[in-house]
Each structure stands twice: as structure tokens, then as C-alpha cells.
Design a protein around this motif. Structure first.
Motif, short mmCIF file in Angstrom:
data_model
loop_
_atom_site.label_atom_id
_atom_site.label_comp_id
_atom_site.label_asym_id
_atom_site.label_seq_id
_atom_site.Cartn_x
_atom_site.Cartn_y
_atom_site.Cartn_z
N MET A 23 0.81 -1.22 0.00
CA MET A 23 0.00 0.00 0.00
C MET A 23 0.84 1.27 0.00
O MET A 23 0.32 2.35 0.21
CB MET A 23 -0.98 0.02 1.18
CG MET A 23 -2.01 -1.09 1.15
SD MET A 23 -3.13 -1.03 -0.25
CE MET A 23 -4.10 0.38 0.17
N GLN A 24 2.12 1.16 -0.26
CA GLN A 24 2.97 2.35 -0.27
C GLN A 24 2.54 3.32 -1.36
O GLN A 24 2.71 4.53 -1.21
CB GLN A 24 4.43 1.95 -0.46
CG GLN A 24 4.98 1.20 0.74
CD GLN A 24 6.36 0.66 0.46
OE1 GLN A 24 6.77 0.51 -0.69
NE2 GLN A 24 7.08 0.34 1.52
N TRP A 25 1.97 2.83 -2.45
CA TRP A 25 1.51 3.69 -3.53
C TRP A 25 0.45 4.67 -3.05
O TRP A 25 0.22 5.70 -3.65
CB TRP A 25 0.98 2.86 -4.69
CG TRP A 25 -0.16 1.96 -4.29
CD1 TRP A 25 -0.04 0.67 -3.85
CD2 TRP A 25 -1.54 2.28 -4.23
NE1 TRP A 25 -1.29 0.17 -3.54
CE2 TRP A 25 -2.22 1.14 -3.76
CE3 TRP A 25 -2.28 3.41 -4.53
CZ2 TRP A 25 -3.60 1.10 -3.58
CZ3 TRP A 25 -3.65 3.37 -4.36
CH2 TRP A 25 -4.30 2.23 -3.89
N LEU A 26 -0.21 4.35 -1.92
CA LEU A 26 -1.29 5.19 -1.42
C LEU A 26 -0.81 6.26 -0.44
O LEU A 26 -1.20 7.41 -0.54
CB LEU A 26 -2.34 4.31 -0.74
CG LEU A 26 -3.54 5.01 -0.13
CD1 LEU A 26 -4.34 5.72 -1.21
CD2 LEU A 26 -4.42 4.01 0.60
N ASP A 27 0.05 5.89 0.51
CA ASP A 27 0.35 6.84 1.57
C ASP A 27 1.75 6.74 2.16
O ASP A 27 1.98 6.99 3.33
CB ASP A 27 -0.68 6.71 2.69
CG ASP A 27 -0.73 5.32 3.28
OD1 ASP A 27 0.13 4.50 2.93
OD2 ASP A 27 -1.63 5.06 4.08
N SER A 28 2.72 6.38 1.33
CA SER A 28 4.11 6.33 1.77
C SER A 28 4.97 6.84 0.61
O SER A 28 4.44 7.46 -0.31
CB SER A 28 4.48 4.89 2.14
OG SER A 28 5.77 4.84 2.72
N ARG A 43 3.93 10.35 -0.95
CA ARG A 43 2.47 10.31 -1.06
C ARG A 43 1.78 10.33 0.28
O ARG A 43 0.57 10.26 0.35
CB ARG A 43 2.07 9.07 -1.84
CG ARG A 43 2.68 9.06 -3.22
CD ARG A 43 2.47 7.76 -3.91
NE ARG A 43 3.16 7.77 -5.19
CZ ARG A 43 2.76 7.10 -6.24
NH1 ARG A 43 1.67 6.38 -6.19
NH2 ARG A 43 3.45 7.15 -7.34
N GLY A 44 2.53 10.34 1.36
CA GLY A 44 1.93 10.36 2.69
C GLY A 44 2.99 10.15 3.75
O GLY A 44 4.17 10.00 3.45
N THR A 45 2.54 10.11 4.98
CA THR A 45 3.48 10.05 6.10
C THR A 45 3.66 8.65 6.69
O THR A 45 4.40 8.49 7.66
CB THR A 45 3.00 10.99 7.23
OG1 THR A 45 1.69 10.58 7.63
CG2 THR A 45 2.97 12.43 6.76
N CYS A 46 3.04 7.64 6.13
CA CYS A 46 3.17 6.28 6.68
C CYS A 46 4.56 5.72 6.39
O CYS A 46 5.14 5.99 5.34
CB CYS A 46 2.12 5.35 6.10
SG CYS A 46 0.46 5.73 6.68
N SER A 47 5.06 4.92 7.32
CA SER A 47 6.37 4.31 7.12
C SER A 47 6.29 3.24 6.04
O SER A 47 5.22 2.72 5.74
CB SER A 47 6.87 3.70 8.44
OG SER A 47 6.08 2.58 8.78
N ALA A 48 7.44 2.88 5.50
CA ALA A 48 7.50 1.91 4.40
C ALA A 48 7.04 0.52 4.83
O ALA A 48 6.65 -0.28 4.00
CB ALA A 48 8.91 1.85 3.85
N ASN A 49 7.05 0.23 6.12
CA ASN A 49 6.65 -1.11 6.56
C ASN A 49 5.28 -1.12 7.26
O ASN A 49 4.90 -2.13 7.83
CB ASN A 49 7.72 -1.73 7.45
CG ASN A 49 7.93 -0.95 8.73
OD1 ASN A 49 7.29 0.06 8.97
ND2 ASN A 49 8.86 -1.42 9.56
N SER A 50 4.53 -0.05 7.19
CA SER A 50 3.25 0.01 7.90
C SER A 50 2.15 -0.82 7.24
O SER A 50 1.17 -1.15 7.88
CB SER A 50 2.77 1.46 8.03
OG SER A 50 2.49 2.00 6.75
N GLY A 51 2.32 -1.19 5.98
CA GLY A 51 1.27 -1.93 5.30
C GLY A 51 1.65 -3.36 4.94
O GLY A 51 1.03 -3.96 4.07
#
Length: 140
Positions: A23-28, A43-51
């Protein structure tokens, strides 16, 4: 937003279970082989391993999603005369129709009930009608 809606939009539905890109394409930062400073990568503030799906599935094993009452077609074609074409304050409860079945009853994954539904409530064999919410039941 108003201008964008006036030009037409595409509905995108997603589920947090993306083994290909987490899901990095959405919010990382995505794609991962480019610097975050490259236009379009951050694309967002989420870490690369959050999804990571294994983590998401272990933490939220009973999670589920239901997409219902979705209409598609040319702009202005999914509403009848007198129906609103803009946002509403709640779920649409007006009649909906199912595509004509090829056999007796509704095909697998087709709508078979719900508030305002006017189509067949019988599923083709071997499927049965399952209530997903008050507005949508589906054959599977």
C-alpha cells in the motif's frame, strides 16, 4: 474539489492486503527506488513497513470490508429523473435493479436483497443469499 467533480472522477476501492507494494503507492514513499524528494514519490506520512500484509493480518485478523450500493456509468446516467445527483446525507434507499439473470435466480456475487431492492431474491444454485447490511444482500 468542485472543479474535479465537474470533470468526472474515477472511484478507486482498495483493501489493506497488498502483497505487491504494501500500500505504499497510497500513503508512503513510492516507488521505493526513487528519492522522496522526487515529485510524486512522497504520497503520505506512513512508514514503508506500515502496510506489510502479514503484520496487518495478524493484528486485524477478523477485519472485513463490504462495498455496496455502487453505481457506475457515464456522468449523469446512474440517477433517474427526480433523484439527487450530488452528495446525500445518508444511504440511497430508492429502487435498484439487477441485471437480467442468465438462469433462474441471481448469479454468483449478484445483489439478491436489501432495502429498496426490487430484483430477484433467489440465487442460482448452488449459491445462497447472504445479508451484508440492511441495504445489500449478495449471492455467494
Amino acid at each position: 474539489m468542485g472543479s474535479a467533480l465537474g470533470n468526472g472522477m474515477v472511484l478507486a476501492l482498495s483493501i489493506w492486503d497488498d502483497y505487491a507494494a504494501y500500500m505504499q503507492w497510497l500513503d508512503s514513499d513510492y516507488p521505493t527506488d526513487k528519492a522522496a524528494s522526487t515529485p510524486g514519490v512522497a504520497r503520505g506520512t506512513c512508514s514503508a513497513n506500515s502496510g506489510i500484509p502479514a503484520t496487518v493480518e495478524s493484528v486485524s485478523a477478523s477485519a472485513s470490508v463490504t462495498f455496496s450500493n455502487i453505481k457506475w456509468g457515464d456522468i449523469g446516467s446512474t440517477f433517474g429523473p427526480g433523484q439527487p445527483v450530488g452528495p446525500t446525507t445518508g444511504p440511497t434507499t430508492g429502487p435498484t435493479t439487477a441485471p437480467p439473470p442468465t438462469q433462474t435466480g441471481v448469479a454468483e456475487w449478484g445483489q439478491c436483497g436489501g432495502i429498496g431492492y426490487v430484483g430477484s431474491t433467489t440465487c442460482q444454485s448452488p449459491y445462497t443469499c447472504h445479508v451484508l447490511n440492511p441495504y445489500y444482500s449478495q449471492c455467494y
